[in-house]
Scaffold this active site. Sequence first.
Site, PDB file in Angstrom:
ATOM      1  N   GLY A  11       5.928 -36.093 -12.912  1.00 17.70           N
ATOM      2  CA  GLY A  11       6.658 -34.928 -12.121  1.00 17.70           C
ATOM      3  C   GLY A  11       5.421 -34.958 -11.616  1.00 17.70           C
ATOM      4  O   GLY A  11       4.438 -33.865 -10.966  1.00 17.70           O
ATOM      5  N   LEU A  15       2.585 -30.316  -7.957  1.00 18.34           N
ATOM      6  CA  LEU A  15       1.295 -29.651  -7.639  1.00 18.34           C
ATOM      7  C   LEU A  15       0.281 -30.418  -7.836  1.00 18.34           C
ATOM      8  O   LEU A  15      -0.801 -31.208  -7.224  1.00 18.34           O
ATOM      9  CB  LEU A  15       1.385 -28.631  -7.742  1.00 18.34           C
ATOM     10  CG  LEU A  15       0.671 -27.800  -7.178  1.00 18.34           C
ATOM     11  CD1 LEU A  15      -0.470 -28.194  -5.891  1.00 18.34           C
ATOM     12  CD2 LEU A  15      -0.294 -26.486  -7.283  1.00 18.34           C
ATOM     13  N   GLY A  17       1.157 -33.250 -10.472  1.00 20.33           N
ATOM     14  CA  GLY A  17       1.697 -34.889 -10.126  1.00 20.33           C
ATOM     15  C   GLY A  17       1.172 -35.911  -9.097  1.00 20.33           C
ATOM     16  O   GLY A  17       1.007 -36.632  -8.545  1.00 20.33           O
ATOM     17  N   SER A 108      -1.867 -24.828 -19.298  1.00 22.60           N
ATOM     18  CA  SER A 108      -2.316 -24.103 -18.507  1.00 22.60           C
ATOM     19  C   SER A 108      -3.077 -23.147 -19.332  1.00 22.60           C
ATOM     20  O   SER A 108      -2.813 -22.776 -20.246  1.00 22.60           O
ATOM     21  CB  SER A 108      -1.069 -22.696 -17.810  1.00 22.60           C
ATOM     22  OG  SER A 108      -1.561 -22.170 -17.823  1.00 22.60           O
ATOM     23  N   SER A 109      -3.758 -21.856 -18.607  1.00 20.82           N
ATOM     24  CA  SER A 109      -5.132 -21.256 -19.699  1.00 20.82           C
ATOM     25  C   SER A 109      -4.033 -20.612 -19.928  1.00 20.82           C
ATOM     26  O   SER A 109      -4.910 -19.108 -21.176  1.00 20.82           O
ATOM     27  CB  SER A 109      -5.613 -20.678 -17.927  1.00 20.82           C
ATOM     28  OG  SER A 109      -5.125 -20.098 -16.967  1.00 20.82           O
ATOM     29  N   CYS A 110      -2.963 -20.146 -19.736  1.00 18.13           N
ATOM     30  CA  CYS A 110      -1.762 -19.212 -20.621  1.00 18.13           C
ATOM     31  C   CYS A 110      -1.574 -19.234 -21.848  1.00 18.13           C
ATOM     32  O   CYS A 110      -1.017 -18.190 -22.381  1.00 18.13           O
ATOM     33  CB  CYS A 110      -0.774 -19.219 -19.803  1.00 18.13           C
ATOM     34  SG  CYS A 110       0.516 -20.316 -19.946  1.00 18.13           S
ATOM     35  N   TYR A 137       6.494 -19.567 -21.683  1.00 18.35           N
ATOM     36  CA  TYR A 137       6.105 -20.633 -20.724  1.00 18.35           C
ATOM     37  C   TYR A 137       4.523 -21.141 -22.326  1.00 18.35           C
ATOM     38  O   TYR A 137       4.599 -22.386 -22.859  1.00 18.35           O
ATOM     39  CB  TYR A 137       5.896 -20.627 -20.002  1.00 18.35           C
ATOM     40  CG  TYR A 137       4.685 -21.070 -18.643  1.00 18.35           C
ATOM     41  CD1 TYR A 137       5.609 -22.278 -18.845  1.00 18.35           C
ATOM     42  CD2 TYR A 137       3.500 -21.819 -19.341  1.00 18.35           C
ATOM     43  CE1 TYR A 137       4.466 -23.751 -17.861  1.00 18.35           C
ATOM     44  CE2 TYR A 137       2.761 -22.836 -19.323  1.00 18.35           C
ATOM     45  CZ  TYR A 137       3.118 -23.527 -18.141  1.00 18.35           C
ATOM     46  OH  TYR A 137       2.129 -24.435 -18.108  1.00 18.35           O
ATOM     47  N   LYS A 141       4.003 -25.272 -24.447  1.00 22.41           N
ATOM     48  CA  LYS A 141       2.883 -25.512 -24.544  1.00 22.41           C
ATOM     49  C   LYS A 141       1.717 -25.428 -25.614  1.00 22.41           C
ATOM     50  O   LYS A 141       1.300 -26.770 -25.336  1.00 22.41           O
ATOM     51  CB  LYS A 141       2.488 -24.591 -23.108  1.00 22.41           C
ATOM     52  CG  LYS A 141       2.833 -25.207 -21.702  1.00 22.41           C
ATOM     53  CD  LYS A 141       2.904 -26.662 -21.328  1.00 22.41           C
ATOM     54  CE  LYS A 141       3.405 -26.463 -20.097  1.00 22.41           C
ATOM     55  NZ  LYS A 141       3.366 -28.305 -19.413  1.00 22.41           N
ATOM     56  N   PRO A 164      -5.093 -26.661 -17.558  1.00 21.79           N
ATOM     57  CA  PRO A 164      -6.598 -25.962 -16.131  1.00 21.79           C
ATOM     58  C   PRO A 164      -6.083 -24.620 -16.204  1.00 21.79           C
ATOM     59  O   PRO A 164      -5.087 -23.839 -16.428  1.00 21.79           O
ATOM     60  CB  PRO A 164      -6.053 -26.698 -14.883  1.00 21.79           C
ATOM     61  CG  PRO A 164      -4.444 -27.539 -15.712  1.00 21.79           C
ATOM     62  CD  PRO A 164      -4.417 -27.416 -16.947  1.00 21.79           C
ATOM     63  N   ASN A 166      -5.805 -22.031 -13.037  1.00 22.33           N
ATOM     64  CA  ASN A 166      -4.600 -21.281 -11.992  1.00 22.33           C
ATOM     65  C   ASN A 166      -4.799 -22.871 -10.977  1.00 22.33           C
ATOM     66  O   ASN A 166      -5.817 -22.485 -10.025  1.00 22.33           O
ATOM     67  CB  ASN A 166      -4.394 -20.246 -10.939  1.00 22.33           C
ATOM     68  CG  ASN A 166      -3.798 -19.102 -12.369  1.00 22.33           C
ATOM     69  OD1 ASN A 166      -4.554 -19.138 -13.521  1.00 22.33           O
ATOM     70  ND2 ASN A 166      -3.256 -17.736 -11.771  1.00 22.33           N
ATOM     71  N   HIS A 180       3.212 -18.776  -7.720  1.00 22.97           N
ATOM     72  CA  HIS A 180       2.259 -18.621  -7.734  1.00 22.97           C
ATOM     73  C   HIS A 180       1.355 -17.462  -6.765  1.00 22.97           C
ATOM     74  O   HIS A 180       2.369 -17.497  -5.504  1.00 22.97           O
ATOM     75  CB  HIS A 180       1.035 -19.537  -8.117  1.00 22.97           C
ATOM     76  CG  HIS A 180       1.254 -19.510 -10.022  1.00 22.97           C
ATOM     77  ND1 HIS A 180       2.047 -21.405  -9.383  1.00 22.97           N
ATOM     78  CD2 HIS A 180       1.168 -19.758 -11.172  1.00 22.97           C
ATOM     79  CE1 HIS A 180       2.277 -21.520 -10.873  1.00 22.97           C
ATOM     80  NE2 HIS A 180       2.358 -20.614 -11.554  1.00 22.97           N
ATOM     81  N   ARG A 188       2.933 -14.472   2.695  1.00 20.41           N
ATOM     82  CA  ARG A 188       3.098 -13.640   3.266  1.00 20.41           C
ATOM     83  C   ARG A 188       2.089 -12.955   4.125  1.00 20.41           C
ATOM     84  O   ARG A 188       2.310 -12.664   5.390  1.00 20.41           O
ATOM     85  CB  ARG A 188       3.062 -12.412   1.772  1.00 20.41           C
ATOM     86  CG  ARG A 188       3.980 -11.063   1.695  1.00 20.41           C
ATOM     87  CD  ARG A 188       3.744 -10.510   0.673  1.00 20.41           C
ATOM     88  NE  ARG A 188       4.553 -10.824  -0.242  1.00 20.41           N
ATOM     89  CZ  ARG A 188       3.899 -11.135  -1.306  1.00 20.41           C
ATOM     90  NH1 ARG A 188       3.118 -10.057  -1.545  1.00 20.41           N
ATOM     91  NH2 ARG A 188       4.587 -11.895  -2.604  1.00 20.41           N
TER      92      ARG A 188
HETATM   93  P1  GDP Z   1      -1.052 -15.634 -14.041  1.00 17.53           P
HETATM   94  O1  GDP Z   1      -2.414 -16.120 -13.772  1.00 17.53           O
HETATM   95  O2  GDP Z   1       0.137 -16.572 -14.361  1.00 17.53           O
HETATM   96  O3  GDP Z   1       0.054 -14.324 -13.488  1.00 17.53           O
HETATM   97  O4  GDP Z   1       0.838 -16.353 -12.430  1.00 17.53           O
HETATM   98  P2  GDP Z   1       0.322 -15.826 -10.759  1.00 17.53           P
HETATM   99  O5  GDP Z   1      -0.339 -16.584 -10.429  1.00 17.53           O
HETATM  100  O6  GDP Z   1       1.732 -15.738 -10.607  1.00 17.53           O
HETATM  101  O7  GDP Z   1      -0.676 -14.222 -10.608  1.00 17.53           O
HETATM  102  C1  GDP Z   1      -1.644 -13.567 -10.375  1.00 17.53           C
HETATM  103  C2  GDP Z   1      -1.888 -11.873 -10.155  1.00 17.53           C
HETATM  104  O8  GDP Z   1      -1.437 -12.315  -8.993  1.00 17.53           O
HETATM  105  C3  GDP Z   1      -1.245 -11.589 -10.879  1.00 17.53           C
HETATM  106  O9  GDP Z   1      -1.860 -10.186 -11.400  1.00 17.53           O
HETATM  107  C4  GDP Z   1      -0.588 -10.598 -10.272  1.00 17.53           C
HETATM  108  O10 GDP Z   1      -0.009  -9.275  -9.949  1.00 17.53           O
HETATM  109  C5  GDP Z   1      -0.783 -11.113  -8.907  1.00 17.53           C
HETATM  110  N1  GDP Z   1       0.172 -10.773  -7.817  1.00 17.53           N
HETATM  111  C6  GDP Z   1      -0.496 -10.118  -6.460  1.00 17.53           C
HETATM  112  N2  GDP Z   1       0.491 -10.378  -5.422  1.00 17.53           N
HETATM  113  C7  GDP Z   1       1.681 -11.554  -6.161  1.00 17.53           C
HETATM  114  C8  GDP Z   1       2.254 -12.541  -5.746  1.00 17.53           C
HETATM  115  O11 GDP Z   1       2.788 -12.217  -4.657  1.00 17.53           O
HETATM  116  N3  GDP Z   1       2.816 -13.635  -6.353  1.00 17.53           N
HETATM  117  C9  GDP Z   1       2.459 -13.544  -7.741  1.00 17.53           C
HETATM  118  N4  GDP Z   1       2.741 -14.606  -7.977  1.00 17.53           N
HETATM  119  N5  GDP Z   1       1.150 -12.889  -8.366  1.00 17.53           N
HETATM  120  C10 GDP Z   1       0.662 -11.382  -6.824  1.00 17.53           C
END
Ligand code: GDP
Length: 327
Positions: A11, A15, A17, A108-110, A137, A141, A164, A166, A180, A188
């Site tokens: 991998g 990110l 790797g 991952s921590s999830c 996922y 894991k 790890p 996030n 993420h 954005r």
């Molecule tokens: P998670 O830690 O597995 O939930 O991974 P994410 O990085 O996708 O999301 C983290 C948090 O960010 C969640 O509570 C989302 O609702 C919030 N979030 C806010 N805006 C965004 C966005 O534009 N993209 C993503 N991926 N998450 C968002």
Amino acid sequence: MNLQSKIYIAGHCGLVGSALLRALGTYGFSHLVTRSHAELDLTDQTATEAFFAQEKPDYVFLAAARVGGILANNTYPADFIRDNLAIQTNVLHSAWRHRVRRLLFLGSSCIYPKLAPQPLKEEYLLTGPLEPTNRPYALAKIAGIEMCWSYNRQHGTRYLAAMPANVYGPGDNYHPQDSHVIPALLRRFHDATQRGDTSVTVWGTGTPRREFLYSDDVADACLYLMRLADADFDRLLWPAGDADDSSALNLAPLINIGVGQDLTIRELVELVGQTVGYTGEVQYDTSKPDGTPRKLLDVSRLNALGWAPRTNLPTGLATAYRDLLAD
Ligand code: GDP
């Protein structure tokens, strides 16, 4: 692991790797093996086995995975469980057959239960129900951790699982839906600033708390772990006693990698706004999922070994943003 060891980074375009590849190069490791996805599909058992038979690496960093943000996990659940189960099953099995000395399996921590006490200690694994948005996922894991544990028990392998927080950093996926939260917000807010928009939409309520770790710090921690003396490494594999001890079945060969601090998505939004120089309004789209309310890792096991991260969030965000601009 010494500078001449043959090291396979599974991998290496991802990110974590790619950060591993940079770190290994910086430390002077010269015998690195990589394959792009086009050259080797790790979900293909025959191809994976042929690769290990040919290369016979001494050490493996298993950073290959199907990953994505909260919406990608929710949209492609079959891909997330199937690909991750296949990749790790193939790599862990072939690594055993070809006598890999140590392997680091990244997750991952999830993997921790949605409502586990915070901060999340390694022993909370499998103590409660998971967050549904990324359960496929997470279950893959968890199966990978159990495989590391089982191969260590049955075959005497040295497989360690590292979880790890996030991760973000250069080379991230900036896809508007599948990424993420950090790369999504950087993109954005940047686009809004360029266009002169006065409002930007953020998903969810802004109240969930998250812990973010810079990719070069993850890589540094992974190298630190793989370079530990045998006695220290083995203590991580058998934290509850040695392999023959019945209490060894109680604690997985698992270690958290994090910064030990978290913040709300709303606070993150502030920081990203400052990084990008966005001055307009922020709207929260509560029809989008929040995910788990909090997942702060307990990093005392790693800290006790003498490792700590170097990059704070504002600095890491600034570097990540420069990477996006250069993209
Ligand atoms: P998670 O830690 O597995 O939930 O991974 P994410 O990085 O996708 O999301 C983290 C948090 O960010 C969640 O509570 C989302 O609702 C919030 N979030 C806010 N805006 C965004 C966005 O534009 N993209 C993503 N991926 N998450 C968002």
